[in-house]
Each structure stands twice: as structure tokens, then as C-alpha cells.
Design a protein around this motif. Structure first.
Motif, PDB file in Angstrom:
ATOM      1  N   GLY A 139       8.589  -5.752  -3.732  1.00  0.00           N
ATOM      2  CA  GLY A 139       8.216  -6.733  -4.744  1.00  0.00           C
ATOM      3  C   GLY A 139       6.731  -6.984  -4.831  1.00  0.00           C
ATOM      4  O   GLY A 139       6.287  -7.865  -5.565  1.00  0.00           O
ATOM      5  N   THR A 140       5.925  -6.219  -4.088  1.00  0.00           N
ATOM      6  CA  THR A 140       4.474  -6.378  -4.115  1.00  0.00           C
ATOM      7  C   THR A 140       3.824  -5.040  -3.801  1.00  0.00           C
ATOM      8  O   THR A 140       4.419  -4.199  -3.122  1.00  0.00           O
ATOM      9  CB  THR A 140       4.006  -7.439  -3.097  1.00  0.00           C
ATOM     10  N   TYR A 141       2.590  -4.883  -4.297  1.00  0.00           N
ATOM     11  CA  TYR A 141       1.877  -3.637  -4.049  1.00  0.00           C
ATOM     12  C   TYR A 141       1.286  -3.574  -2.636  1.00  0.00           C
ATOM     13  O   TYR A 141       1.092  -2.489  -2.104  1.00  0.00           O
ATOM     14  CB  TYR A 141       0.734  -3.469  -5.064  1.00  0.00           C
ATOM     15  N   TRP A 142       0.977  -4.734  -2.059  1.00  0.00           N
ATOM     16  CA  TRP A 142       0.267  -4.722  -0.776  1.00  0.00           C
ATOM     17  C   TRP A 142       0.715  -5.877   0.102  1.00  0.00           C
ATOM     18  O   TRP A 142       0.873  -7.004  -0.363  1.00  0.00           O
ATOM     19  CB  TRP A 142      -1.239  -4.832  -1.014  1.00  0.00           C
ATOM     20  N   VAL A 143       0.946  -5.555   1.372  1.00  0.00           N
ATOM     21  CA  VAL A 143       1.149  -6.570   2.402  1.00  0.00           C
ATOM     22  C   VAL A 143       0.330  -6.139   3.619  1.00  0.00           C
ATOM     23  O   VAL A 143       0.059  -4.949   3.803  1.00  0.00           O
ATOM     24  CB  VAL A 143       2.643  -6.704   2.792  1.00  0.00           C
ATOM     25  N   TRP A 144      -0.068  -7.121   4.432  1.00  0.00           N
ATOM     26  CA  TRP A 144      -0.841  -6.788   5.634  1.00  0.00           C
ATOM     27  C   TRP A 144       0.121  -6.396   6.750  1.00  0.00           C
ATOM     28  O   TRP A 144       0.190  -7.019   7.804  1.00  0.00           O
ATOM     29  CB  TRP A 144      -1.748  -7.944   6.017  1.00  0.00           C
ATOM     30  N   ASP A 145       0.850  -5.338   6.451  1.00  0.00           N
ATOM     31  CA  ASP A 145       1.812  -4.743   7.371  1.00  0.00           C
ATOM     32  C   ASP A 145       1.053  -3.937   8.439  1.00  0.00           C
ATOM     33  O   ASP A 145      -0.040  -3.412   8.187  1.00  0.00           O
ATOM     34  CB  ASP A 145       2.739  -3.848   6.541  1.00  0.00           C
ATOM     35  N   ALA A 146       1.619  -3.823   9.642  1.00  0.00           N
ATOM     36  CA  ALA A 146       0.939  -3.116  10.735  1.00  0.00           C
ATOM     37  C   ALA A 146       0.639  -1.672  10.367  1.00  0.00           C
ATOM     38  O   ALA A 146      -0.476  -1.169  10.605  1.00  0.00           O
ATOM     39  CB  ALA A 146       1.796  -3.172  12.004  1.00  0.00           C
ATOM     40  N   ARG A 147       1.601  -0.972   9.775  1.00  0.00           N
ATOM     41  CA  ARG A 147       1.393   0.433   9.414  1.00  0.00           C
ATOM     42  C   ARG A 147       0.341   0.545   8.305  1.00  0.00           C
ATOM     43  O   ARG A 147      -0.565   1.377   8.385  1.00  0.00           O
ATOM     44  CB  ARG A 147       2.724   1.054   8.975  1.00  0.00           C
ATOM     45  N   ILE A 148       0.446  -0.288   7.286  1.00  0.00           N
ATOM     46  CA  ILE A 148      -0.486  -0.200   6.160  1.00  0.00           C
ATOM     47  C   ILE A 148      -1.901  -0.576   6.599  1.00  0.00           C
ATOM     48  O   ILE A 148      -2.876   0.080   6.224  1.00  0.00           O
ATOM     49  CB  ILE A 148      -0.016  -1.116   5.012  1.00  0.00           C
ATOM     50  N   THR A 149      -2.023  -1.626   7.407  1.00  0.00           N
ATOM     51  CA  THR A 149      -3.344  -2.067   7.861  1.00  0.00           C
ATOM     52  C   THR A 149      -4.010  -0.999   8.724  1.00  0.00           C
ATOM     53  O   THR A 149      -5.211  -0.728   8.565  1.00  0.00           O
ATOM     54  CB  THR A 149      -3.226  -3.377   8.652  1.00  0.00           C
ATOM     55  N   SER A 150      -3.256  -0.384   9.621  1.00  0.00           N
ATOM     56  CA  SER A 150      -3.845   0.656  10.476  1.00  0.00           C
ATOM     57  C   SER A 150      -4.205   1.893   9.659  1.00  0.00           C
ATOM     58  O   SER A 150      -5.180   2.585   9.976  1.00  0.00           O
ATOM     59  CB  SER A 150      -2.890   1.018  11.623  1.00  0.00           C
ATOM     60  N   MET A 151      -3.460   2.175   8.587  1.00  0.00           N
ATOM     61  CA  MET A 151      -3.842   3.283   7.700  1.00  0.00           C
ATOM     62  C   MET A 151      -5.123   2.948   6.940  1.00  0.00           C
ATOM     63  O   MET A 151      -5.960   3.831   6.699  1.00  0.00           O
ATOM     64  CB  MET A 151      -2.713   3.572   6.710  1.00  0.00           C
TER      65      MET A 151
END
Length: 251
Positions: free
Chosen positions: A121-133
Motif C-alpha cells: 500500500g506504499t512505495y517506501w517503508v524504512w524496512d531493514a532490507r530496503i534501508t540496507s539496500m
């Protein structure tokens, strides 16, 4: 014999001469696999029972993410070889790999955002995988910036190689982030030690795309390395003869 071959491989001239025969094969094989994989995945793989057709972005997202990680290791190992054995070609490969890796990391982040909108439901979250990427993307940019931040080419090579080596600690964090922390990002579907959790009808086109991406990466890296060799070795006699440039005038 193997040691002599290793040092010969470190010669920019030897690499340039030998790699000219590799490009057509790498390019042709990459084009074939990518064409088969993308048609197979988009047109013939079945629809996912939960995500519908939106899951098909994995045929771009997953291979790009694989290359973002593998490409960083290639860049860092090349830098380490340059620091230890003082091989000029290693630093050239390191510099050539940085923008390519940054491009694949951006593709992985962008396609992940596109996939996240219908899934989370959103393009971006400060998820652990996404943030480390995202940190990986900045590391690539940092290596690129350091490479050109010094007036002396050798100083830029050493500084960017050190940053690349320090940044390798982020790779296992990216890989294990979905296991170490609570995260929206799904666990890995392709596993080396366990059975994959993806259906074979979706798995085979994905593997085809991953193989095609790896071959495409090898083609782009070889091509970019050859271009940088000509730039860095422009004053040498063999490059002048290759380009048909006149010999420098004698004083």
C-alpha cells in the motif's frame, strides 16, 4: 604457470586484447537468455494466487538485486587485489564496476518500490532490507566519488578501494536482514541450503533471467573496463598504435 597467468591477467594490454573475443559471445548469450526469460515470465508464467500479475516484477527486481550484491563483491575484491598486488587492471575493474553496481542497485530499489505499492500500500517503508539496500547504493556512489576526488589517480584508487572493502560488512546485513529483524520484506524464496518456496512454473523463468542478468553484467563490465583502459593508458605506445594516434614529438 598459474602465477604467471595471474600476473598476465593483471596487464591492461593483455586484457584488452583477449577480451575483444569475449564480447560477442557474452552479449549474444545475454540477449538470448533475457529474451527467453522475459517472454517466459511475463507471458507464460501463471498468475500468483495472492498478488495476481503484480508479482511479475520479480523477473527484473530479483536479478537486479542479485547483481547489486554480487557486483559489490566484485568491486571490493578487485580493489583488494589492487591494494595487495599493485595490479593496475584491478583498480580499473573496481572503477568500472562501481557505476554498473549503482545502476543495478537503483533498479532493485525502484522496482521494489513499484512492487511495494500494490503489496504494502506504499512505495517506501524504512524496512531493514530496503534501508540496507539504500546504504549499498550510497556506498557505490561513495566509491565513485572518491575515485575522482584526488588529483593523483593512484590516491583515488587506494581510497575508493578501502571504502569498498569497509562496505562489504553491509552485504551479509542485507542478506540476513529478513531473518534478523521484523520486516515487511518477504523472506528469500531462492535458497542454497533449502528447497525454494517458489513454484517451478515461476522458478525456471526467474533462473533464466538471473543467468541472463549475470551474462549482461559480465558484458557491460568487460566493455566498460576496456573503455577505461584506453582512457588510463592513453599515453602508452600500444594504445596510440591501436587508435592510430601520432607519436609524441621528441624535444
Amino acid at each position: 604457470m598459474s602465477w604467471q597467468w595471474f600476473h598476465r591477467l593483471g596487464s591492461p594490454r593483455w586484457f584488452y586484447q583477449k577480451s575483444s573475443a569475449w564480447l560477442p559471445w557474452l552479449g549474444g548469450a545475454a540477449l538470448l537468455l533475457l529474451t527467453v526469460g522475459i517472454v517466459w515470465g511475463l507471458a507464460f508464467a501463471p498468475e500468483d494466487f495472492k498478488q495476481g500479475n503484480s508479482y511479475r516484477i520479480i523477473y527484473i527486481h530479483v536479478p537486479a538485486a542479485f547483481l547489486a550484491l554480487a557486483g559489490y563483491y566484485i568491486m571490493a575484491i578487485s580493489g583488494a587485489i589492487g591494494l595487495i598486488w599493485k595490479m593496475k587492471l584491478s583498480f580499473v575493474v573496481m572503477r568500472a564496476a562501481a557505476p554498473i553496481g549503482a545502476a543495478f542497485t537503483f533498479i532493485a530499489l525502484f522496482t521494489g518500490a513499484v512492487w511495494g505499492k500494490p503489496t504494502w500500500g506504499t512505495y517506501w517503508v524504512w524496512d531493514a532490507r530496503i534501508t540496507s539496500m539504500l546504504i549499498l547504493f550510497f556506498l557505490y556512489l561513495g566509491v565513485m566519488a572518491l575515485s575522482g576526488a584526488f588529483s593523483r589517480e593512484q590516491s583515488g584508487d587506494k581510497a575508493s578501494a578501502l571504502l569498498a572493502l569497509v562496505g562489504t560488512v553491509n552485504i551479509p546485513i542485507i542478506y540476513k536482514s529478513v531473518d534478523w529483524w521484523f520486516t515487511l520484506h518477504q523472506p528469500a524464496t531462492l535458497k542454497l541450503t533449502e528447497a525454494s518456496t517458489i513454484d517451478p512454473s515461476m522458478f525456471y523463468p526467474l533462473i533464466t533471467m538471473i543467468a541472463g542478468f549475470y551474462l549482461f553484467y559480465a558484458w557491460v563490465l568487460t566493455f566498460h573496463t576496456r573503455t577505461m583502459i584506453l582512457q588510463r593508458e592513453g599515453r602508452t605506445q600500444w594504445v596510440r598504435e591501436l587508435l592510430g594516434a601520432p607519436a609524441p614529438a621528441k624535444a
